[in-house]
Design a protein around this motif. Sequence first.
Motif, PDB file in Angstrom:
ATOM      1  N   THR A   1     -56.044  -7.790  29.642  1.00 45.87           N
ATOM      2  CA  THR A   1     -55.433  -7.403  28.376  1.00 45.87           C
ATOM      3  C   THR A   1     -53.921  -7.532  28.411  1.00 45.87           C
ATOM      4  OG1 THR A   1     -57.236  -5.835  27.954  1.00 45.87           O
ATOM      5  CG2 THR A   1     -55.187  -5.423  26.796  1.00 45.87           C
ATOM      6  N   VAL A   2     -53.317  -7.724  27.231  1.00 42.20           N
ATOM      7  CA  VAL A   2     -51.877  -7.572  27.071  1.00 42.20           C
ATOM      8  C   VAL A   2     -51.610  -6.678  25.869  1.00 42.20           C
ATOM      9  CG1 VAL A   2     -51.316  -9.813  28.080  1.00 42.20           C
ATOM     10  CG2 VAL A   2     -51.625  -9.624  25.603  1.00 42.20           C
ATOM     11  N   ALA A   3     -50.475  -5.998  25.911  1.00 41.79           N
ATOM     12  CA  ALA A   3     -50.012  -5.208  24.774  1.00 41.79           C
ATOM     13  C   ALA A   3     -48.621  -5.679  24.388  1.00 41.79           C
ATOM     14  CB  ALA A   3     -49.994  -3.723  25.118  1.00 41.79           C
ATOM     15  N   ILE A   4     -48.348  -5.687  23.109  1.00 45.49           N
ATOM     16  CA  ILE A   4     -47.032  -5.996  22.572  1.00 45.49           C
ATOM     17  C   ILE A   4     -46.673  -4.877  21.607  1.00 45.49           C
ATOM     18  CG2 ILE A   4     -45.608  -7.670  21.345  1.00 45.49           C
ATOM     19  CD1 ILE A   4     -49.031  -8.833  22.246  1.00 45.49           C
ATOM     20  N   THR A   5     -45.468  -4.323  21.734  1.00 48.55           N
ATOM     21  CA  THR A   5     -45.043  -3.270  20.829  1.00 48.55           C
ATOM     22  C   THR A   5     -43.694  -3.630  20.226  1.00 48.55           C
ATOM     23  OG1 THR A   5     -44.044  -2.030  22.656  1.00 48.55           O
ATOM     24  CG2 THR A   5     -46.304  -1.479  22.062  1.00 48.55           C
TER      25      THR A   5
ATOM     26  N   GLU B   1     -46.202  10.057  15.894  1.00 48.45           N
ATOM     27  CA  GLU B   1     -44.991  10.325  15.117  1.00 48.45           C
ATOM     28  C   GLU B   1     -44.877  11.797  14.776  1.00 48.45           C
ATOM     29  OE1 GLU B   1     -46.032   9.773  10.454  1.00 48.45           O
ATOM     30  OE2 GLU B   1     -45.584   7.917  11.524  1.00 48.45           O
ATOM     31  N   ASP B   2     -43.635  12.271  14.732  1.00 45.73           N
ATOM     32  CA  ASP B   2     -43.310  13.546  14.117  1.00 45.73           C
ATOM     33  C   ASP B   2     -42.102  13.313  13.220  1.00 45.73           C
ATOM     34  OD1 ASP B   2     -41.078  13.535  15.803  1.00 45.73           O
ATOM     35  OD2 ASP B   2     -42.057  14.795  17.300  1.00 45.73           O
ATOM     36  N   ASP B   3     -41.390  14.357  12.866  1.00 45.23           N
ATOM     37  CA  ASP B   3     -40.287  14.177  11.918  1.00 45.23           C
ATOM     38  C   ASP B   3     -39.148  13.341  12.489  1.00 45.23           C
ATOM     39  OD1 ASP B   3     -41.627  15.650  10.023  1.00 45.23           O
ATOM     40  OD2 ASP B   3     -40.634  17.541  10.546  1.00 45.23           O
ATOM     41  N   ASP B   4     -38.975  13.361  13.799  1.00 43.09           N
ATOM     42  CA  ASP B   4     -37.798  12.739  14.411  1.00 43.09           C
ATOM     43  C   ASP B   4     -38.097  11.545  15.309  1.00 43.09           C
ATOM     44  OD1 ASP B   4     -36.131  14.742  13.279  1.00 43.09           O
ATOM     45  OD2 ASP B   4     -36.726  16.115  14.889  1.00 43.09           O
ATOM     46  N   VAL B   5     -39.321  11.440  15.833  1.00 39.98           N
ATOM     47  CA  VAL B   5     -39.622  10.443  16.857  1.00 39.98           C
ATOM     48  C   VAL B   5     -40.886   9.665  16.484  1.00 39.98           C
ATOM     49  CG1 VAL B   5     -40.157  10.038  19.295  1.00 39.98           C
ATOM     50  CG2 VAL B   5     -38.563  11.859  18.659  1.00 39.98           C
ATOM     51  N   LEU B   6     -40.788   8.346  16.605  1.00 42.58           N
ATOM     52  CA  LEU B   6     -41.949   7.470  16.473  1.00 42.58           C
ATOM     53  C   LEU B   6     -42.125   6.741  17.801  1.00 42.58           C
ATOM     54  CD1 LEU B   6     -44.061   5.998  14.521  1.00 42.58           C
ATOM     55  CD2 LEU B   6     -42.331   4.198  14.410  1.00 42.58           C
ATOM     56  N   VAL B   7     -43.321   6.851  18.397  1.00 48.70           N
ATOM     57  CA  VAL B   7     -43.647   6.153  19.640  1.00 48.70           C
ATOM     58  C   VAL B   7     -44.765   5.175  19.342  1.00 48.70           C
ATOM     59  CG1 VAL B   7     -44.569   6.367  21.986  1.00 48.70           C
ATOM     60  CG2 VAL B   7     -42.916   8.043  21.136  1.00 48.70           C
ATOM     61  N   VAL B   8     -44.553   3.919  19.715  1.00 47.99           N
ATOM     62  CA  VAL B   8     -45.527   2.852  19.505  1.00 47.99           C
ATOM     63  C   VAL B   8     -45.875   2.300  20.880  1.00 47.99           C
ATOM     64  CG1 VAL B   8     -45.981   0.655  18.365  1.00 47.99           C
ATOM     65  CG2 VAL B   8     -44.465   2.333  17.282  1.00 47.99           C
ATOM     66  N   ALA B   9     -47.140   2.386  21.280  1.00 52.85           N
ATOM     67  CA  ALA B   9     -47.487   2.055  22.664  1.00 52.85           C
ATOM     68  C   ALA B   9     -48.825   1.329  22.750  1.00 52.85           C
ATOM     69  CB  ALA B   9     -47.538   3.323  23.527  1.00 52.85           C
ATOM     70  N   GLY B  10     -49.012   0.662  23.857  1.00 54.21           N
ATOM     71  CA  GLY B  10     -50.265  -0.008  24.179  1.00 54.21           C
ATOM     72  C   GLY B  10     -50.233  -0.391  25.642  1.00 54.21           C
ATOM     73  N   CYS B  11     -51.390  -0.717  26.193  1.00 56.63           N
ATOM     74  CA  CYS B  11     -51.384  -1.077  27.615  1.00 56.63           C
ATOM     75  C   CYS B  11     -52.581  -1.937  27.986  1.00 56.63           C
ATOM     76  CB  CYS B  11     -51.339   0.161  28.497  1.00 56.63           C
ATOM     77  SG  CYS B  11     -52.852   1.126  28.647  1.00 56.63           S
ATOM     78  N   GLN B  12     -52.426  -2.612  29.113  1.00 57.99           N
ATOM     79  CA  GLN B  12     -53.513  -3.223  29.848  1.00 57.99           C
ATOM     80  C   GLN B  12     -54.037  -2.151  30.792  1.00 57.99           C
ATOM     81  OE1 GLN B  12     -52.950  -3.836  33.341  1.00 57.99           O
ATOM     82  NE2 GLN B  12     -54.312  -5.478  33.928  1.00 57.99           N
ATOM     83  N   GLY B  13     -55.301  -2.226  31.156  1.00 60.58           N
ATOM     84  CA  GLY B  13     -55.830  -1.219  32.067  1.00 60.58           C
ATOM     85  C   GLY B  13     -57.319  -1.013  31.950  1.00 60.58           C
ATOM     86  N   GLY B  14     -58.027  -1.938  31.279  1.00 63.29           N
ATOM     87  CA  GLY B  14     -59.480  -1.826  31.199  1.00 63.29           C
ATOM     88  C   GLY B  14     -59.911  -0.499  30.609  1.00 63.29           C
TER      89      GLY B  14
END
Length: 517
Positions: free
Chosen positions: A326-330, A395-408
């Motif tokens: 797998t690959v992830a792109i954010t 997400e909350d009021d101040d922070v947005l985190v966008v993530a993904g990963c390889q790892g089966g």
Amino acid sequence: MRSDLSARVAAPVAIAAPHTAAVAAAERAIAAGGNALDAALAAAAMLSVVYPHQCSLGGDLIALVRTPAGETLSIVSAGAAPADILSIARNWTTMPRQGAHTVTVPGIVAGWTAIAELGARLPLRAALLDAAETADRGTPVSAGLERAIDSRVEQIRADAGLAEVFAPGGSMLREGDSLRQPALAATLRRLADDPRDIYDGVTAELLVEALTRAGGTHRIDDFRAHAAEVGSPVEATIAGARWFAAPPPSVGALLLGVAAAAEDASENDPARDPGNLLLDASLLGVRSRAAHLGDPRTGPASAAALLALAGAESAMAGESPAHGDTVAITAADAEGWGVTIVQSVYMTFGAGMLDPATGIVLHNRGAAFSLDLASPARLLPGARPPHTLCPVIIEDDDVLVVAGCQGGRAQPWILAQLIPQLRDPAVALGDTLARPRWVIGDVDLGHAELTFVAEPGADDELVAYAESIPLPVARFAGPDDSAGHVQVVRRTSHDGFTTLDAASDPRADGAAVVVPN
């Protein structure tokens, strides 16, 4: 501003991907006026050229997109089993692990198209032509690709298409050698003119011919039937933030269930170690995955049950190991777009088939089907297999985190370990990704039974807790691909000022870049 692994500046577009060529493609898209969607799509297309052991035009895609209006959408472009699959599978006692019968319809191109249609500024054609140029010209073999080649030498030699590309003249490519793929370049140019060509045009016909020669039951109608599914994600509120994941057949709901269970347990018993609570929740997740993950269109799959970590005692044995799958792109931008794309060929080099006419490596996602008729992952015509792909947005009021990963199959436990720190603007993303991790698994990690496997430097108290459960414990020799290749971007808002961060996992060959105006 950029670095090999992480970047942090106030700027309008951030991108992270597991190969530097993919990040360079994203930068070109941004320079041409593209937004976060364009950057991610350029990187995604390039990865199908430079990381063909992990993703290709012959694989699947699952993604999340957050719009500037604050809406998060799920894109599931996972292909289905052929309509005639039971004509050959009726007498199987086990699912094949590779070969034509494990190939489901590739969903990645339809997924790219669906993402582009949500708000990309540039035509998808630009990303495909950029990738085609690299395939034609050639790209240096990365360290990760060399490791993949070395792990599949016999498989490569056994398939004429793989051997032609990855062992030209009989010698396996080495790091730094030029990887040239002219047939893939021609296919990418054809798709630049018409992305649907892989479903109802020349590319589809060539793939069906190749699969038929290999004994497959695929028909052009199977390819024509494919469409990306764009809709609502699975959502949960955890530790004051909204978490979003893709619905089944993605395993995303399980990630949310594990994170919520660990957080709830911590609130109920704050004296207990959070790492121990997360391991307890992950063990519940193992049995819930076996009981409830599959295609809700064709079986009793349930996002609600995965969120609740429901399920009888069970193990994960029975599926193929999925190393390097797998690959992830954010990506995120100051306009408000956020996107996480996860794309895959399942096992390293997928089905062990590269069609010489198209240059496409075909995935073996169908190996994840079950022959148990009571299973939510049961093999049926038109069914989609259970998916390890697990993009997430928090997400909350101040922070947005966008993530993904390889790892089966370990993706939920990997992401659940990291997200609490990734949400903290005071902690550098790169520092979090470099920390030692643990995973649990069985055949996917090379063990006969469910085992806790830790990288060097992992929490000794957590290792001792795993042994006390009791759970078999093993150690990776060092930072390991099986502990995941995480890609993450973070947007932080404070006093009207927006900061974008990005980081790429040091276990991969990637980079993170934040592009200013």
